[in-house]
Design a protein around this motif. Structure first.
Motif, mmCIF file in Angstrom:
data_model
loop_
_atom_site.group_PDB
_atom_site.id
_atom_site.type_symbol
_atom_site.label_atom_id
_atom_site.label_comp_id
_atom_site.label_asym_id
_atom_site.label_seq_id
_atom_site.Cartn_x
_atom_site.Cartn_y
_atom_site.Cartn_z
ATOM 1 N N ALA A 1 0.829 -1.209 0.000
ATOM 2 C CA ALA A 1 0.000 0.000 0.000
ATOM 3 C C ALA A 1 0.863 1.258 0.000
ATOM 4 O O ALA A 1 0.722 2.142 0.833
ATOM 5 C CB ALA A 1 -0.966 -0.004 1.174
ATOM 6 N N GLU A 2 1.797 1.314 -0.963
ATOM 7 C CA GLU A 2 2.674 2.465 -1.109
ATOM 8 C C GLU A 2 2.571 2.995 -2.535
ATOM 9 O O GLU A 2 2.550 2.217 -3.491
ATOM 10 C CB GLU A 2 4.121 2.096 -0.813
ATOM 11 N N LEU A 3 2.501 4.310 -2.657
ATOM 12 C CA LEU A 3 2.499 4.963 -3.955
ATOM 13 C C LEU A 3 3.902 5.481 -4.234
ATOM 14 O O LEU A 3 4.481 6.201 -3.414
ATOM 15 C CB LEU A 3 1.505 6.126 -3.956
ATOM 16 N N VAL A 4 4.459 5.115 -5.382
ATOM 17 C CA VAL A 4 5.826 5.522 -5.739
ATOM 18 C C VAL A 4 5.801 6.135 -7.141
ATOM 19 O O VAL A 4 5.294 5.529 -8.086
ATOM 20 C CB VAL A 4 6.801 4.333 -5.713
ATOM 21 N N ARG A 5 6.366 7.315 -7.267
ATOM 22 C CA ARG A 5 6.465 7.998 -8.562
ATOM 23 C C ARG A 5 7.924 8.373 -8.784
ATOM 24 O O ARG A 5 8.552 8.983 -7.906
ATOM 25 C CB ARG A 5 5.583 9.246 -8.575
ATOM 26 N N SER A 6 8.469 8.030 -9.932
ATOM 27 C CA SER A 6 9.878 8.325 -10.201
ATOM 28 C C SER A 6 10.072 8.675 -11.671
ATOM 29 O O SER A 6 9.325 8.208 -12.543
ATOM 30 C CB SER A 6 10.760 7.128 -9.825
ATOM 31 N N PHE A 7 11.093 9.484 -11.948
ATOM 32 C CA PHE A 7 11.409 9.887 -13.314
ATOM 33 C C PHE A 7 12.710 10.686 -13.294
ATOM 34 O O PHE A 7 13.187 11.114 -12.238
ATOM 35 C CB PHE A 7 10.284 10.741 -13.917
ATOM 36 N N ILE A 8 13.250 10.877 -14.458
ATOM 37 C CA ILE A 8 14.387 11.784 -14.634
ATOM 38 C C ILE A 8 13.890 12.986 -15.416
ATOM 39 O O ILE A 8 13.235 12.841 -16.464
ATOM 40 C CB ILE A 8 15.549 11.079 -15.353
ATOM 41 N N TRP A 9 14.196 14.156 -14.896
ATOM 42 C CA TRP A 9 13.669 15.404 -15.481
ATOM 43 C C TRP A 9 14.825 16.324 -15.844
ATOM 44 O O TRP A 9 15.732 16.550 -15.043
ATOM 45 C CB TRP A 9 12.755 16.079 -14.464
ATOM 46 N N THR A 10 14.792 16.817 -17.049
ATOM 47 C CA THR A 10 15.805 17.766 -17.519
ATOM 48 C C THR A 10 15.130 19.099 -17.789
ATOM 49 O O THR A 10 14.161 19.166 -18.560
ATOM 50 C CB THR A 10 16.482 17.256 -18.798
ATOM 51 N N ASN A 11 15.618 20.145 -17.150
ATOM 52 C CA ASN A 11 14.974 21.445 -17.316
ATOM 53 C C ASN A 11 15.469 22.154 -18.578
ATOM 54 O O ASN A 11 16.324 21.634 -19.319
ATOM 55 C CB ASN A 11 15.139 22.309 -16.065
ATOM 56 N N ALA A 12 14.922 23.355 -18.795
ATOM 57 C CA ALA A 12 15.239 24.086 -20.025
ATOM 58 C C ALA A 12 16.715 24.445 -20.117
ATOM 59 O O ALA A 12 17.260 24.641 -21.214
ATOM 60 C CB ALA A 12 14.378 25.350 -20.100
ATOM 61 N N GLU A 13 17.390 24.533 -18.953
ATOM 62 C CA GLU A 13 18.815 24.864 -18.944
ATOM 63 C C GLU A 13 19.690 23.639 -19.097
ATOM 64 O O GLU A 13 20.926 23.728 -19.030
ATOM 65 C CB GLU A 13 19.170 25.597 -17.643
ATOM 66 N N GLY A 14 19.078 22.444 -19.241
ATOM 67 C CA GLY A 14 19.845 21.226 -19.442
ATOM 68 C C GLY A 14 20.291 20.536 -18.171
ATOM 69 O O GLY A 14 21.037 19.547 -18.223
ATOM 70 N N LYS A 15 19.849 21.018 -17.022
ATOM 71 C CA LYS A 15 20.204 20.353 -15.765
ATOM 72 C C LYS A 15 19.268 19.166 -15.528
ATOM 73 O O LYS A 15 18.058 19.281 -15.667
ATOM 74 C CB LYS A 15 20.132 21.339 -14.609
ATOM 75 N N LEU B 1 17.806 16.047 -13.180
ATOM 76 C CA LEU B 1 17.585 15.606 -11.804
ATOM 77 C C LEU B 1 16.741 14.335 -11.794
ATOM 78 O O LEU B 1 15.854 14.141 -12.645
ATOM 79 C CB LEU B 1 16.861 16.684 -10.985
ATOM 80 N N GLU B 2 17.029 13.494 -10.819
ATOM 81 C CA GLU B 2 16.260 12.263 -10.613
ATOM 82 C C GLU B 2 15.318 12.482 -9.426
ATOM 83 O O GLU B 2 15.753 12.838 -8.334
ATOM 84 C CB GLU B 2 17.194 11.098 -10.342
ATOM 85 N N PHE B 3 14.017 12.275 -9.647
ATOM 86 C CA PHE B 3 13.000 12.450 -8.614
ATOM 87 C C PHE B 3 12.387 11.097 -8.245
ATOM 88 O O PHE B 3 12.069 10.291 -9.127
ATOM 89 C CB PHE B 3 11.862 13.348 -9.112
ATOM 90 N N THR B 4 12.198 10.876 -6.947
ATOM 91 C CA THR B 4 11.427 9.730 -6.475
ATOM 92 C C THR B 4 10.516 10.205 -5.336
ATOM 93 O O THR B 4 11.000 10.691 -4.307
ATOM 94 C CB THR B 4 12.332 8.591 -5.974
ATOM 95 N N PHE B 5 9.207 10.084 -5.552
ATOM 96 C CA PHE B 5 8.210 10.444 -4.543
ATOM 97 C C PHE B 5 7.616 9.167 -3.952
ATOM 98 O O PHE B 5 7.282 8.232 -4.698
ATOM 99 C CB PHE B 5 7.070 11.243 -5.162
ATOM 100 N N ARG B 6 7.463 9.116 -2.641
ATOM 101 C CA ARG B 6 6.819 7.990 -1.969
ATOM 102 C C ARG B 6 5.740 8.509 -1.034
ATOM 103 O O ARG B 6 5.876 9.595 -0.466
ATOM 104 C CB ARG B 6 7.840 7.160 -1.174
ATOM 105 N N ARG B 7 4.694 7.692 -0.863
ATOM 106 C CA ARG B 7 3.582 8.136 -0.025
ATOM 107 C C ARG B 7 2.817 6.923 0.497
ATOM 108 O O ARG B 7 2.659 5.934 -0.207
ATOM 109 C CB ARG B 7 2.651 9.015 -0.854
ATOM 110 N N PHE B 8 2.331 7.010 1.743
ATOM 111 C CA PHE B 8 1.451 5.967 2.274
ATOM 112 C C PHE B 8 0.506 6.581 3.298
ATOM 113 O O PHE B 8 0.785 7.628 3.895
ATOM 114 C CB PHE B 8 2.254 4.810 2.899
ATOM 115 N N VAL B 9 -0.623 5.937 3.479
ATOM 116 C CA VAL B 9 -1.560 6.249 4.562
ATOM 117 C C VAL B 9 -1.554 5.036 5.479
ATOM 118 O O VAL B 9 -1.924 3.938 5.071
ATOM 119 C CB VAL B 9 -2.976 6.537 4.031
#
Length: 775
Positions: free
Chosen positions: A112-126, A128-136
């Motif tokens: 019962a865990e929600l996990v969201r992940s991706f690699i995001w590159t901004n307009a300046e070319g930087k 970042l790797e994001f991982t979000f986790r959540r539970f109730v």
């Protein structure tokens, strides 16, 4: 849109629902399907960053409120604790800009865990790797846990995160809370206190944050903000290439509706307790709190350990998905609360309880967790106050249950106006709150079902008999005498098929009313003979002796529609005389109710079109009252006229198809039921998941494919597994005895772990099981 093939890190399969592409025009699907909860509260799974069209919902069970005198009571949307304002080098982070790779948002059903992940590159070319986790938390009912990990993959960046408690939310415009009080303790512990406008329920919501840089906790004095209906803090951290920031957030929710405050309540005391709870969970930290939560879920899956060995792995995942949502939406902690038609996953149906609970969800609990089944029925007992008031307001005696129920004493809370009439352009009147009355006997059926399956005499003595007697008194007063026909009728109703309004003698309603009165007479005789003191109590309370005279005079004169020369039972007095049209364009529709693009409700009402199972539902509930050839003839007649525009419909037709030996159709309907939420239709779940359909999935498997039924107080098992199923195993409680049942195409294994033997019918033959028996 959704993928079901992803495995857990330990290799376990058929546990994960995954979104692999972010779609801003289809936010509602995953928000609802991936909703989290624990029965105390439910959290819709909107993304942390904000998007146009999102629905940020947090509902606490039982906290109903009316926005004003012109609206009905509904679960108020509590303050949002999940939203984060994330900025990278001063620019707001959003997936609508930049480049996204390796995107995945997954609901792990097992933990019962929600996990969201991706690699995001901004307009300046930087990058970042994001991982979000959540539970109730299922371990601590008042807790919500969140965690965000951000890693810089190229260059240095400045990351800012603003987070807090945001009460600038509403129920589609209806604001249910007064402004409230806000505070921040020690620059760390955030607190917001609000009170609902009409029901005066107090909410205390807290939040606290922890930051770690490369695993080491850092002290970072936040910027603090208190604004209208909002309290927040903001943190900024400089990340070098290769560094990782971990941002943890814990939030707690307490209300004056909590069972702990049912007898002795004061806001200062709850506020002090809530702050202490927040400090306790903050000290524990996300990881330890999540492990306790995952352990609690492991116990759930062990208790409900149903398994399917199928050549189509989706079957098992769909069943687990259904069980997951039944757990997260069921208030097992408090008998004063019911189950909403959308669970706690969206604003649809305002959190109200319908007959969905008794007919589609309760069977799962009767046979899997009788304690919770009893709690849900006690909710209906507490609703007798509102049911009696509704009967009196409508000129009847006894108890007339509301079509939609909220807080037990609220009575009828069905809205009066609904969708647009495409012909007149006016709002359509919702008649179900006035004349869809079969719910009264549906609840009595559930009481009877629970009692015969569990043998819980204590429940009956405290609650069940009273519910049965008082509803029978209602039905006796509801009957109308037709002098010309010499019979009692029930006119001007809506049956289960809600495309037929103001009909006379809906067969389902008439038969179920007859069942209700007949059952009351049986239990009258039982108590009078076996429990004279209890009988005296109910006689003094409800004037049973006079009621019995009325029942006796009317029961055998109730009109019960019979099969015609073609063995067809008329759904109501005029259904079989209505126009027949080609329903092919509306049978496989992208969105339910597409027929209303061409006709209005009055026009549909004059055609042989059914929204959902009606006569078929009667055959499912009172199946032993009808000959097999009658059931089959009616199934073949009504199935082609049923659009299944209600999510309640497919499971019933699937079960009956199993009974008739049509394995292919039974499985096809089961799969369609499973795909109401999990299927490819991107807007099917926008208003929330379909609670009754999820209960129906379990019914398809256990009552359909395994053939489990309670008939005349006897347990029956007559399996008809789909051809591509190699094994089905599930636990089953019967008369206080836990059973383990395993079915393959070749054999049936039943293990009885109780000390006393169990009697049941296996494929029509009476069997006695002491330990383990193979058939």
């Amino acid at each position: 849109m959704l993928n079901y093939n992803k495995k857990l890190p330990d290799g376990a399969s058929d546990w994960v629902v995954t979104e692999e592409n972010f779609q801003t025009l289809a936010l509602g699907k995953c928000e609802a399907v991936m909703a989290l909860g624990n029965g105390y509260m439910g959290l819709r799974s909107a993304a942390e960053e904000s998007y146009v069209g999102e629905k940020r919902n947090l509902f606490v069970n039982g906290t109903f409120n009316r926005f004003d005198e012109f609206e009905v009571s509904e679960l108020p949307n509590a303050a949002d604790v999940t939203g984060l304002d994330i900025r990278v080098d001063g620019k707001r982070f959003t997936l609508e800009q930049g480049e996204i790779t390796e995107y995945s948002r997954s609901l792990n059903l097992r933990d019962a865990e929600l996990v969201r992940s991706f690699i995001w590159t901004n307009a300046e070319g930087k990058k970042l790797e994001f991982t979000f986790r959540r539970f109730v938390s299922l371990d601590r009912l008042h807790l919500i846990g969140m965690k965000l990990d951000i890693k810089s993959l190229s260059g240095s960046v400045k990351v800012s995160i603003a987070s807090g408690i945001d009460a600038q939310v509403s129920n589609s415009g209806s604001q249910h809370f007064h402004e409230g009080e806000k505070r921040i303790y020690d620059k760390k512990y955030l607190e917001l206190i609000q009170t609902t406008t009409e029901s005066k329920v107090d909410f205390v919501i807290g939040a606290a944050h922890r930051l770690k840089l490369d695993g080491q906790e850092i002290e970072n004095s936040p910027a603090m903000e208190i604004d209208r209906r909002k309290v927040a803090v903001a943190y900024s951290v400089d990340l070098q290439e290769g560094q990782s920031l971990s941002f943890e957030k814990v939030a707690t929710v307490h209300t004056s509706r909590d069972l702990a405050y049912a007898q002795d309540y004061s806001l200062p005391a709850m506020r002090e307790h809530a702050l202490g709870d927040l400090k306790s969970v903050y000290a524990a930290g996300y990881d330890a709190l999540f492990q306790d939560h995952a352990s609690a879920w492991a116990k759930v899956w062990n208790e409900y350990g149903i398994t399917i060995e199928s050549k189509n792995s989706f079957d098992l995942l769909a069943l687990r998905f259904a069980l997951y949502h039944m757990v997260v939406m069921t208030p097992a902690h408090d008998r004063r609360m019911g189950i909403g038609a959308k669970g706690l996953s969206g604003e649809g149906y305002k959190g109200h309880s319908f007959w969905d609970t008794e007919i589609f969800i309760l069977p799962f609990y009767i046979y899997s967790n009788p304690k919770t089944a009893r709690s849900l029925l006690e909710y209906r007992y507490l609703g007798l106050e509102g049911a009696r008031r509704k009967a009196k307001e409508n000129g009847y005696a006894g108890a007339m249950y509301p079509w939609e129920a909220a807080w037990p004493s609220d009575g009828e809370v069905t809205p009066v106006w609904g969708a647009v009439d495409i012909v007149t352009g006016e709002q359509t009147k919702i008649w179900s709150g006035f004349i869809e009355q079969h719910i009264t006997s549906d609840i009595v059926y559930a009481v009877w079902h629970y009692y015969r399956a569990t043998g819980d005499e204590d429940f009956m003595e405290r609650y069940g008999y009273e519910m049965i007697f008082d509803t029978a008194i209602f039905w006796a007063s509801r009957l109308e005498w037709d002098e010309a026909e010499g019979r009692y009728e029930i006119n001007e109703v809506v049956g289960p098929d809600e495309y037929k309004e103001h009909v006379d003698n809906n067969a389902f309603t008439n038969y179920m009313a007859h069942f209700n009165i007949e059952l009351a007479m049986q239990y009258y005789s039982k108590l009078e003979t076996e429990r004279p003191e209890l009988f005296k109590h109910y006689d003094e309370l409800l004037n049973l002796k006079e009621a019995r005279k009325v029942w006796e005079s009317k029961l055998d004169l109730i009109y019960l529609p019979q099969p015609n020369e073609n063995r067809i039972i008329p759904q109501d007095d005029t259904y079989l005389q209505k126009e027949i049209i080609d329903l092919t364009p509306y049978k496989d529709q992208e969105k339910v109710g597409s027929i209303f693009n061409d006709y209005n409700l009055d026009q549909v009402g004059n055609m042989q079109i059914s929204k959902q199972a009606d006569i078929m539902m009667l055959f499912f509930l009172l199946e032993n009252k009808f000959a097999p050839e009658v059931k089959l003839a009616n199934y073949e007649y009504y199935e082609e006229k049923t659009l299944h525009d209600s999510s309640l419909s497919l499971s019933t037709h699937s079960i009956l198809a199993s009974d008739f030996g049509d394995k292919e159709l039974a499985y096809h309907l089961f799969k369609r039921a499973a795909e109401i939420d999990l299927g490819p239709k991107i807007h099917s779940s926008d208003a929330g998941i379909h609670a009754a359909s999820l209960g129906g999935i379990w019914e398809c498997v256990v009552m359909g494919f395994a053939g489990v039924r309670m008939l005349d107080g006897q347990l029956h098992l007559a399996p008809k597994l789909p051809d591509h199923w190699e094994k089905l195993s599930f636990p089953l409680h019967w008369q206080g005895k836990p059973l383990e049942i395993s079915i393959t195409p070749q054999q049936i294994s039943i293990t009885n772990t109780a000390s006393e033997p169990v009697q049941l019918f296996v494929n029509g033959e009476l069997q006695v099981v002491q330990d383990t028996a193979i058939f």
